[in-house]
Design a protein around this motif. Structure first.
Motif: not given
Length: 239
Positions: A129-150
């Motif tokens: 269910h966490y995948w459906e939360e907008p906050h989750f997608k924002n955190r993936l963007s945060f990780l990418r912005d910090k220089g990590f891969f997903i």
């Protein structure tokens, strides 16, 4: 070890665990591409049971981040120049309020991990269910912005998996071992794997897990799977 009598608080606080690493094999160059970190305890406890108990005790975030930190700490320094490091992470950890501070601290302590670490998102049904939360997608963007891969872990040929890929295109997609078992003898599985490595998903790199026979390895290579992982190639081990 009986996890019912395991003091997870002590395990986390005193770092009573270590990591083993399993290689991901580059099929085009016939060489190691990366390593995935796995948490281990002594005596051995099944990691799935370990994290299950951690969730029940309310310390899943603490165990998950401790495992990530330890994987980075134990990964040989020279390996980062040559091989990416895959670390597992739960969706609930990603959306935890303290996660950004944890990531920033990790980068302060280990500057060399930038652009060298892949966060492999655990496909746990209890956390779907966490995948459906907008906050989750924002955190993936945060990780990418910090220089990590997903990376998305343990995906299968289902509409749910395909939707997740389309919603937020990962850098890597790891197909579950159910996609690779007896691959050489199953035209249906071959078609499913071929679909994931087709131009439909050309922006991501596919990893096929669970390679345990030479026949399955050869068929996977024939299908054009870029990265393979499994006991036939190498078991997790200390580096």
């Amino acid at each position: 070890m009986d996890t019912k009598h395991l003091n997870l608080h002590d395990l986390i606080k005193d770092r009573l665990f270590y990591n083993e690493f399993q290689p991901l094999w580059n099929t085009s160059e016939n060489t190691i591409f990366a390593y995935e970190a796995f948490i281990r305890t002594n005596p051995f406890t099944d990691p799935l049971e370990l994290f299950y108990q951690a969730r029940n005790m309310g310390v899943l975030y603490e165990l998950d981040t401790a495992s990530i930190s330890n994987a980075v700490k134990e990964y040989p320094y020279g390996h980062l120049d040559k091989y990416l490091l895959f670390v597992n992470v739960f969706p609930s950890t990603i959306i935890h309020p303290d996660f950004p501070a944890f990531i920033n601290g990790l980068l302060r302590n280990y500057e060399e991990i930038k652009h060298r670490v892949v966060f492999e998102i655990n496909e746990d049904p209890a956390e779907d269910h966490y995948w459906e939360e907008p906050h989750f997608k924002n955190r993936l963007s945060f990780l990418r912005d910090k220089g990590f891969f997903i990376a998305y872990d343990d995906l299968t040929y289902t509409q749910s998996s395909i939707r997740k890929i389309h919603d937020y295109v990962p850098d890597f997609t790891k197909l579950d071992r159910s996609c690779s078992q007896n691959l050489a003898d199953s035209l249906e599985k071959q078609e499913h794997v071929e679909y994931f490595v087709s131009d439909t998903f050309k922006e991501m790199v596919v990893v096929l897990e669970g390679i345990e026979t030479n026949d399955d390895l050869l068929v996977a290579k024939q299908l054009g799977v870029p990265l393979l992982q499994g006991y036939f190639i190498a078991k997790p081990h200390r580096l």
